[in-house]
Design a protein around this motif. Structure first.
Motif, PDB file in Angstrom:
ATOM      1  N   LYS A   2       0.843  -1.180   0.000  1.00  0.00           N
ATOM      2  CA  LYS A   2       0.000   0.000   0.000  1.00  0.00           C
ATOM      3  C   LYS A   2       0.886   1.241   0.000  1.00  0.00           C
ATOM      4  CE  LYS A   2      -3.830   1.997   2.593  1.00  0.00           C
ATOM      5  NZ  LYS A   2      -4.658   1.889   3.783  1.00  0.00           N
ATOM      6  N   LEU A  20       6.674  -5.205  -1.004  1.00  0.00           N
ATOM      7  CA  LEU A  20       6.870  -4.673  -2.355  1.00  0.00           C
ATOM      8  C   LEU A  20       7.641  -5.718  -3.158  1.00  0.00           C
ATOM      9  CD1 LEU A  20       6.533  -2.580  -4.473  1.00  0.00           C
ATOM     10  CD2 LEU A  20       8.279  -1.197  -3.379  1.00  0.00           C
ATOM     11  N   ALA A  24       3.451  -7.061  -6.611  1.00  0.00           N
ATOM     12  CA  ALA A  24       2.922  -5.745  -6.215  1.00  0.00           C
ATOM     13  C   ALA A  24       3.562  -4.599  -6.994  1.00  0.00           C
ATOM     14  CB  ALA A  24       3.142  -5.540  -4.722  1.00  0.00           C
ATOM     15  N   THR A  26       3.684  -3.694 -10.170  1.00  0.00           N
ATOM     16  CA  THR A  26       2.860  -3.020 -11.173  1.00  0.00           C
ATOM     17  C   THR A  26       1.900  -2.033 -10.505  1.00  0.00           C
ATOM     18  OG1 THR A  26       2.988  -4.953 -12.608  1.00  0.00           O
ATOM     19  CG2 THR A  26       1.251  -3.370 -13.089  1.00  0.00           C
ATOM     20  N   THR A  27       1.274  -2.461  -9.424  1.00  0.00           N
ATOM     21  CA  THR A  27       0.369  -1.588  -8.679  1.00  0.00           C
ATOM     22  C   THR A  27       1.133  -0.421  -8.078  1.00  0.00           C
ATOM     23  OG1 THR A  27      -1.080  -3.438  -8.169  1.00  0.00           O
ATOM     24  CG2 THR A  27      -1.299  -1.493  -6.787  1.00  0.00           C
ATOM     25  N   PHE A  28       2.289  -0.700  -7.506  1.00  0.00           N
ATOM     26  CA  PHE A  28       3.100   0.350  -6.886  1.00  0.00           C
ATOM     27  C   PHE A  28       3.524   1.389  -7.938  1.00  0.00           C
ATOM     28  CE2 PHE A  28       7.064   2.187  -5.199  1.00  0.00           C
ATOM     29  CZ  PHE A  28       6.613   2.620  -3.958  1.00  0.00           C
ATOM     30  N   LYS A  30       1.926   2.310 -10.592  1.00  0.00           N
ATOM     31  CA  LYS A  30       0.771   3.176 -10.862  1.00  0.00           C
ATOM     32  C   LYS A  30       0.524   4.111  -9.688  1.00  0.00           C
ATOM     33  CE  LYS A  30      -1.676   0.070 -13.963  1.00  0.00           C
ATOM     34  NZ  LYS A  30      -2.857  -0.773 -14.139  1.00  0.00           N
ATOM     35  N   ASP A  31       0.622   3.568  -8.479  1.00  0.00           N
ATOM     36  CA  ASP A  31       0.357   4.361  -7.275  1.00  0.00           C
ATOM     37  C   ASP A  31       1.368   5.487  -7.092  1.00  0.00           C
ATOM     38  OD1 ASP A  31      -1.774   2.689  -6.782  1.00  0.00           O
ATOM     39  OD2 ASP A  31      -0.809   1.595  -5.147  1.00  0.00           O
ATOM     40  N   GLU A  33       2.708   7.325  -9.427  1.00  0.00           N
ATOM     41  CA  GLU A  33       2.651   8.333 -10.487  1.00  0.00           C
ATOM     42  C   GLU A  33       2.569   9.761  -9.942  1.00  0.00           C
ATOM     43  OE1 GLU A  33      -0.365   7.244 -13.336  1.00  0.00           O
ATOM     44  OE2 GLU A  33       0.775   5.481 -13.976  1.00  0.00           O
TER      45      GLU A  33
END
Length: 100
Positions: A2, A20, A24, A26-28, A30-31, A33
């Motif tokens: 998160k 991490l 995770a 790919t999500t990180f 984006k988060d 950005e």
């Protein structure tokens, strides 16, 4: 994993928690950005709740560091646990970042 992003006293702060790992990353990416968009500023990553970081996670930290260096910003890593900091030391990333 998160990532919570806030501005505290004019400083962009991201609180990283969980694992991490490759799944995770790919999500990180984006988060984070909003952090990349503000790479011209001082960015503090609060890592006291970061349990694990893989090579994919290290790559994302390095990507953020490169962006801030190119735009005149800075990345500070704060509160890192001993086990995660050891990964930075083993890989030589400890010389690339400022730790608090």
């Amino acid at each position: 994993m998160k990532l919570e992003i806030n501005t505290i006293d004019g400083v962009l702060t991201g609180k990283v928690s969980g694992r991490l790992d490759t799944a995770a990353a790919t999500t990180f990416a984006k988060d984070m950005e909003p952090l990349m968009e503000n790479a011209d500023k001082k960015i503090v990553l609060e890592c006291s709740e970061l349990e694990y970081i893989s090579s994919s996670g290290l790559r994302l930290f390095l990507t953020l560091r490169k962006a801030t260096m190119a735009k005149g910003g800075d990345v500070i890593l704060k509160g890192m646990t001993a086990s995660v900091k050891q990964v930075f030391t083993i890989t030589g990333f400890n010389s690339l970042f400022t730790f608090e």
